[in-house]
Design a protein around this motif. Sequence first.
Motif, PDB file in Angstrom:
ATOM      1  N   ALA A   1     -19.783   1.115   0.348  1.00 45.07           N
ATOM      2  CA  ALA A   1     -21.093   0.842  -0.247  1.00 45.07           C
ATOM      3  C   ALA A   1     -21.193   1.430  -1.651  1.00 45.07           C
ATOM      4  N   GLN A   2     -20.725   2.648  -1.818  1.00 45.51           N
ATOM      5  CA  GLN A   2     -20.805   3.274  -3.131  1.00 45.51           C
ATOM      6  C   GLN A   2     -19.856   2.631  -4.139  1.00 45.51           C
ATOM      7  N   THR A   3     -18.733   2.124  -3.668  1.00 48.02           N
ATOM      8  CA  THR A   3     -17.833   1.376  -4.545  1.00 48.02           C
ATOM      9  C   THR A   3     -18.524   0.120  -5.062  1.00 48.02           C
ATOM     10  N   ALA A   4     -19.216  -0.574  -4.164  1.00 47.33           N
ATOM     11  CA  ALA A   4     -19.931  -1.785  -4.560  1.00 47.33           C
ATOM     12  C   ALA A   4     -21.040  -1.470  -5.547  1.00 47.33           C
ATOM     13  N   VAL A   5     -21.779  -0.394  -5.316  1.00 44.47           N
ATOM     14  CA  VAL A   5     -22.858  -0.004  -6.221  1.00 44.47           C
ATOM     15  C   VAL A   5     -22.300   0.332  -7.597  1.00 44.47           C
ATOM     16  N   ALA A   6     -21.198   1.072  -7.634  1.00 39.94           N
ATOM     17  CA  ALA A   6     -20.619   1.490  -8.912  1.00 39.94           C
ATOM     18  C   ALA A   6     -20.165   0.304  -9.752  1.00 39.94           C
ATOM     19  N   PHE A   7     -19.618  -0.733  -9.103  1.00 37.08           N
ATOM     20  CA  PHE A   7     -19.101  -1.890  -9.836  1.00 37.08           C
ATOM     21  C   PHE A   7     -20.118  -3.022  -9.935  1.00 37.08           C
ATOM     22  N   GLY A   8     -21.319  -2.817  -9.394  1.00 31.33           N
ATOM     23  CA  GLY A   8     -22.342  -3.847  -9.492  1.00 31.33           C
ATOM     24  C   GLY A   8     -22.000  -5.100  -8.714  1.00 31.33           C
ATOM     25  N   ILE A   9     -21.449  -4.939  -7.509  1.00 30.93           N
ATOM     26  CA  ILE A   9     -21.048  -6.079  -6.679  1.00 30.93           C
ATOM     27  C   ILE A   9     -22.003  -6.184  -5.494  1.00 30.93           C
ATOM     28  N   PRO A  10     -22.670  -7.314  -5.329  1.00 29.96           N
ATOM     29  CA  PRO A  10     -23.520  -7.484  -4.143  1.00 29.96           C
ATOM     30  C   PRO A  10     -22.669  -7.501  -2.892  1.00 29.96           C
ATOM     31  N   VAL A  11     -23.013  -6.684  -1.927  1.00 25.23           N
ATOM     32  CA  VAL A  11     -22.205  -6.569  -0.716  1.00 25.23           C
ATOM     33  C   VAL A  11     -23.125  -6.569   0.496  1.00 25.23           C
ATOM     34  N   SER A  12     -22.630  -7.113   1.596  1.00 21.74           N
ATOM     35  CA  SER A  12     -23.415  -7.184   2.816  1.00 21.74           C
ATOM     36  C   SER A  12     -23.229  -5.923   3.645  1.00 21.74           C
ATOM     37  N   PHE A  13     -24.311  -5.214   3.921  1.00 17.46           N
ATOM     38  CA  PHE A  13     -24.220  -4.035   4.778  1.00 17.46           C
ATOM     39  C   PHE A  13     -23.970  -4.420   6.223  1.00 17.46           C
ATOM     40  N   ASN A  14     -24.396  -5.599   6.614  1.00 19.64           N
ATOM     41  CA  ASN A  14     -24.067  -6.054   7.958  1.00 19.64           C
ATOM     42  C   ASN A  14     -22.558  -6.198   8.117  1.00 19.64           C
ATOM     43  N   GLU A  15     -21.907  -6.778   7.120  1.00 23.05           N
ATOM     44  CA  GLU A  15     -20.452  -6.928   7.185  1.00 23.05           C
ATOM     45  C   GLU A  15     -19.777  -5.562   7.205  1.00 23.05           C
ATOM     46  N   ILE A  16     -20.246  -4.645   6.372  1.00 27.02           N
ATOM     47  CA  ILE A  16     -19.641  -3.315   6.300  1.00 27.02           C
ATOM     48  C   ILE A  16     -19.761  -2.582   7.627  1.00 27.02           C
ATOM     49  N   ILE A  17     -20.990  -2.492   8.133  1.00 27.21           N
ATOM     50  CA  ILE A  17     -21.240  -1.690   9.328  1.00 27.21           C
ATOM     51  C   ILE A  17     -20.634  -2.330  10.576  1.00 27.21           C
ATOM     52  N   VAL A  18     -20.823  -3.628  10.738  1.00 28.69           N
ATOM     53  CA  VAL A  18     -20.302  -4.287  11.926  1.00 28.69           C
ATOM     54  C   VAL A  18     -18.778  -4.175  11.982  1.00 28.69           C
ATOM     55  N   SER A  19     -18.113  -4.370  10.847  1.00 34.77           N
ATOM     56  CA  SER A  19     -16.651  -4.249  10.812  1.00 34.77           C
ATOM     57  C   SER A  19     -16.211  -2.845  11.187  1.00 34.77           C
ATOM     58  N   ALA A  20     -16.903  -1.845  10.646  1.00 33.09           N
ATOM     59  CA  ALA A  20     -16.545  -0.462  10.942  1.00 33.09           C
ATOM     60  C   ALA A  20     -16.815  -0.114  12.406  1.00 33.09           C
ATOM     61  N   ILE A  21     -17.914  -0.602  12.951  1.00 35.18           N
ATOM     62  CA  ILE A  21     -18.235  -0.351  14.359  1.00 35.18           C
ATOM     63  C   ILE A  21     -17.162  -0.958  15.261  1.00 35.18           C
ATOM     64  N   VAL A  22     -16.753  -2.172  14.953  1.00 34.29           N
ATOM     65  CA  VAL A  22     -15.722  -2.826  15.762  1.00 34.29           C
ATOM     66  C   VAL A  22     -14.400  -2.056  15.657  1.00 34.29           C
ATOM     67  N   GLY A  23     -14.030  -1.626  14.446  1.00 32.96           N
ATOM     68  CA  GLY A  23     -12.804  -0.857  14.284  1.00 32.96           C
ATOM     69  C   GLY A  23     -12.829   0.443  15.064  1.00 32.96           C
ATOM     70  N   ALA A  24     -13.958   1.159  14.981  1.00 35.20           N
ATOM     71  CA  ALA A  24     -14.081   2.408  15.734  1.00 35.20           C
ATOM     72  C   ALA A  24     -14.113   2.143  17.233  1.00 35.20           C
ATOM     73  N   GLY A  25     -14.702   1.029  17.641  1.00 36.79           N
ATOM     74  CA  GLY A  25     -14.752   0.691  19.060  1.00 36.79           C
ATOM     75  C   GLY A  25     -13.368   0.430  19.632  1.00 36.79           C
ATOM     76  N   TYR A  26     -12.525  -0.263  18.868  1.00 33.02           N
ATOM     77  CA  TYR A  26     -11.173  -0.553  19.332  1.00 33.02           C
ATOM     78  C   TYR A  26     -10.310   0.697  19.424  1.00 33.02           C
TER      79      TYR A  26
END
Length: 391
Positions: free
Chosen positions: A325-350
């Motif tokens: 998230a902070q990388t996206a903010v620093a470079f001014g890139i719109p990013v989906s927090f749903n994509e970020i969090i859901v991907s991380a949750i799935v990775g941690a779940g596995y």
Amino acid sequence: MAVVTVATLGVAGAASLFMAWSIGAGSSGSTPFAPAVGANAISVMRAGLIVGVLGLMGAILQGANVTEAVGTELIGGVTLTAGAAIVALLTAAALVAIGVFAGYPIATAFTVTGAVVGVGLAMGGDPAWPKYSEILTLWVLTPFVGGGVAYVVARGLIGEKIPQRPLTAALAGVVGAIVANVGFALLGPAGEQASLSEAVAPGLGVGEIGTPLVTVAFASIVALAVYADLGRDREGAQRRFLLAMGGLVAFSAGGSQVGLAIGPLVPIFSDVGVPLWALLVGGGAGLLVGSWTGAPRMIKAISQDYASMGPRRSISALIPSFAIAQTAVAFGIPVSFNEIIVSAIVGAGYAAGDAGVSRAKMGYTVFAWIASLVGSLGLGFGVYTAVQFVL
């Protein structure tokens, strides 16, 4: 003409607030504390209240980069008009709101980016290919990097090869190093941001090594504090670390997502003398209201439907989420927090051997992400073209 102009600006502002509410209810309001709720570290309602306040702070202190990118860098050759901004915002907000009430986390960045590009192309604008390349690179890498890092960290925290206390403290130190280099509007000159390390380093009088020294010192302080806390009360310390990470992600969400709500307004409101900070405050307030009124439904969906999460796996999911998230903010890139969090949750779940990860839910979510991008682009182009034809 003045009355029409004021009315048009009012409609554009209302569309932006609707978008901000939708984001607060669906993306920035639900995702940051979803892992903490899933680990029973905080209640759903309290999470919604806290994330709203932190999102407002993040919007004001960090929202400028993404806001300007969405407003001026997604299309070339034309400037968004009030009518174009209204069509883009209403199109994206409607799709996000559908996701909120259906219980599926629509990728907000996908919908807004697609809608803005769609109306921009309908206006005769040129594609901004270099910016698209940056955006798509981050979007494609996010599931693999976020999910992969979350998996590795979770394996370390739930395994027995590495002692948990020093590992958790080291992870806290990494987070501290990132915090020390996060840009804030209050620390920089007018119109710019500066990090804590950049603000403190000149006073040390040690030249170019000042910033790294401050970073190492801050990271060490955070690591030692968490290490000591773990020694006194391991479970309580893990819960406090988890809540702190949720707060950092919520703050980052405000800095990133507010730009999706107010970015299209930048060209038209700047022409009438409205400063960017005023738009950030208004957009942040919309995020706050959305978090307080609509986020609990999505918090429950994300915290329970994608994977069964304990404190250690929740921490594992939030650390890469904060960094991305902070990388996206620093470079001014719109990013989906749903994509970020859901991907991380799935990775941690596995990391726990497919513990509660819902493949069906994940498949529907990925389809919703792709459909939201393609659908918003097509709808933005089609609706704006139809409006122009009628008028």
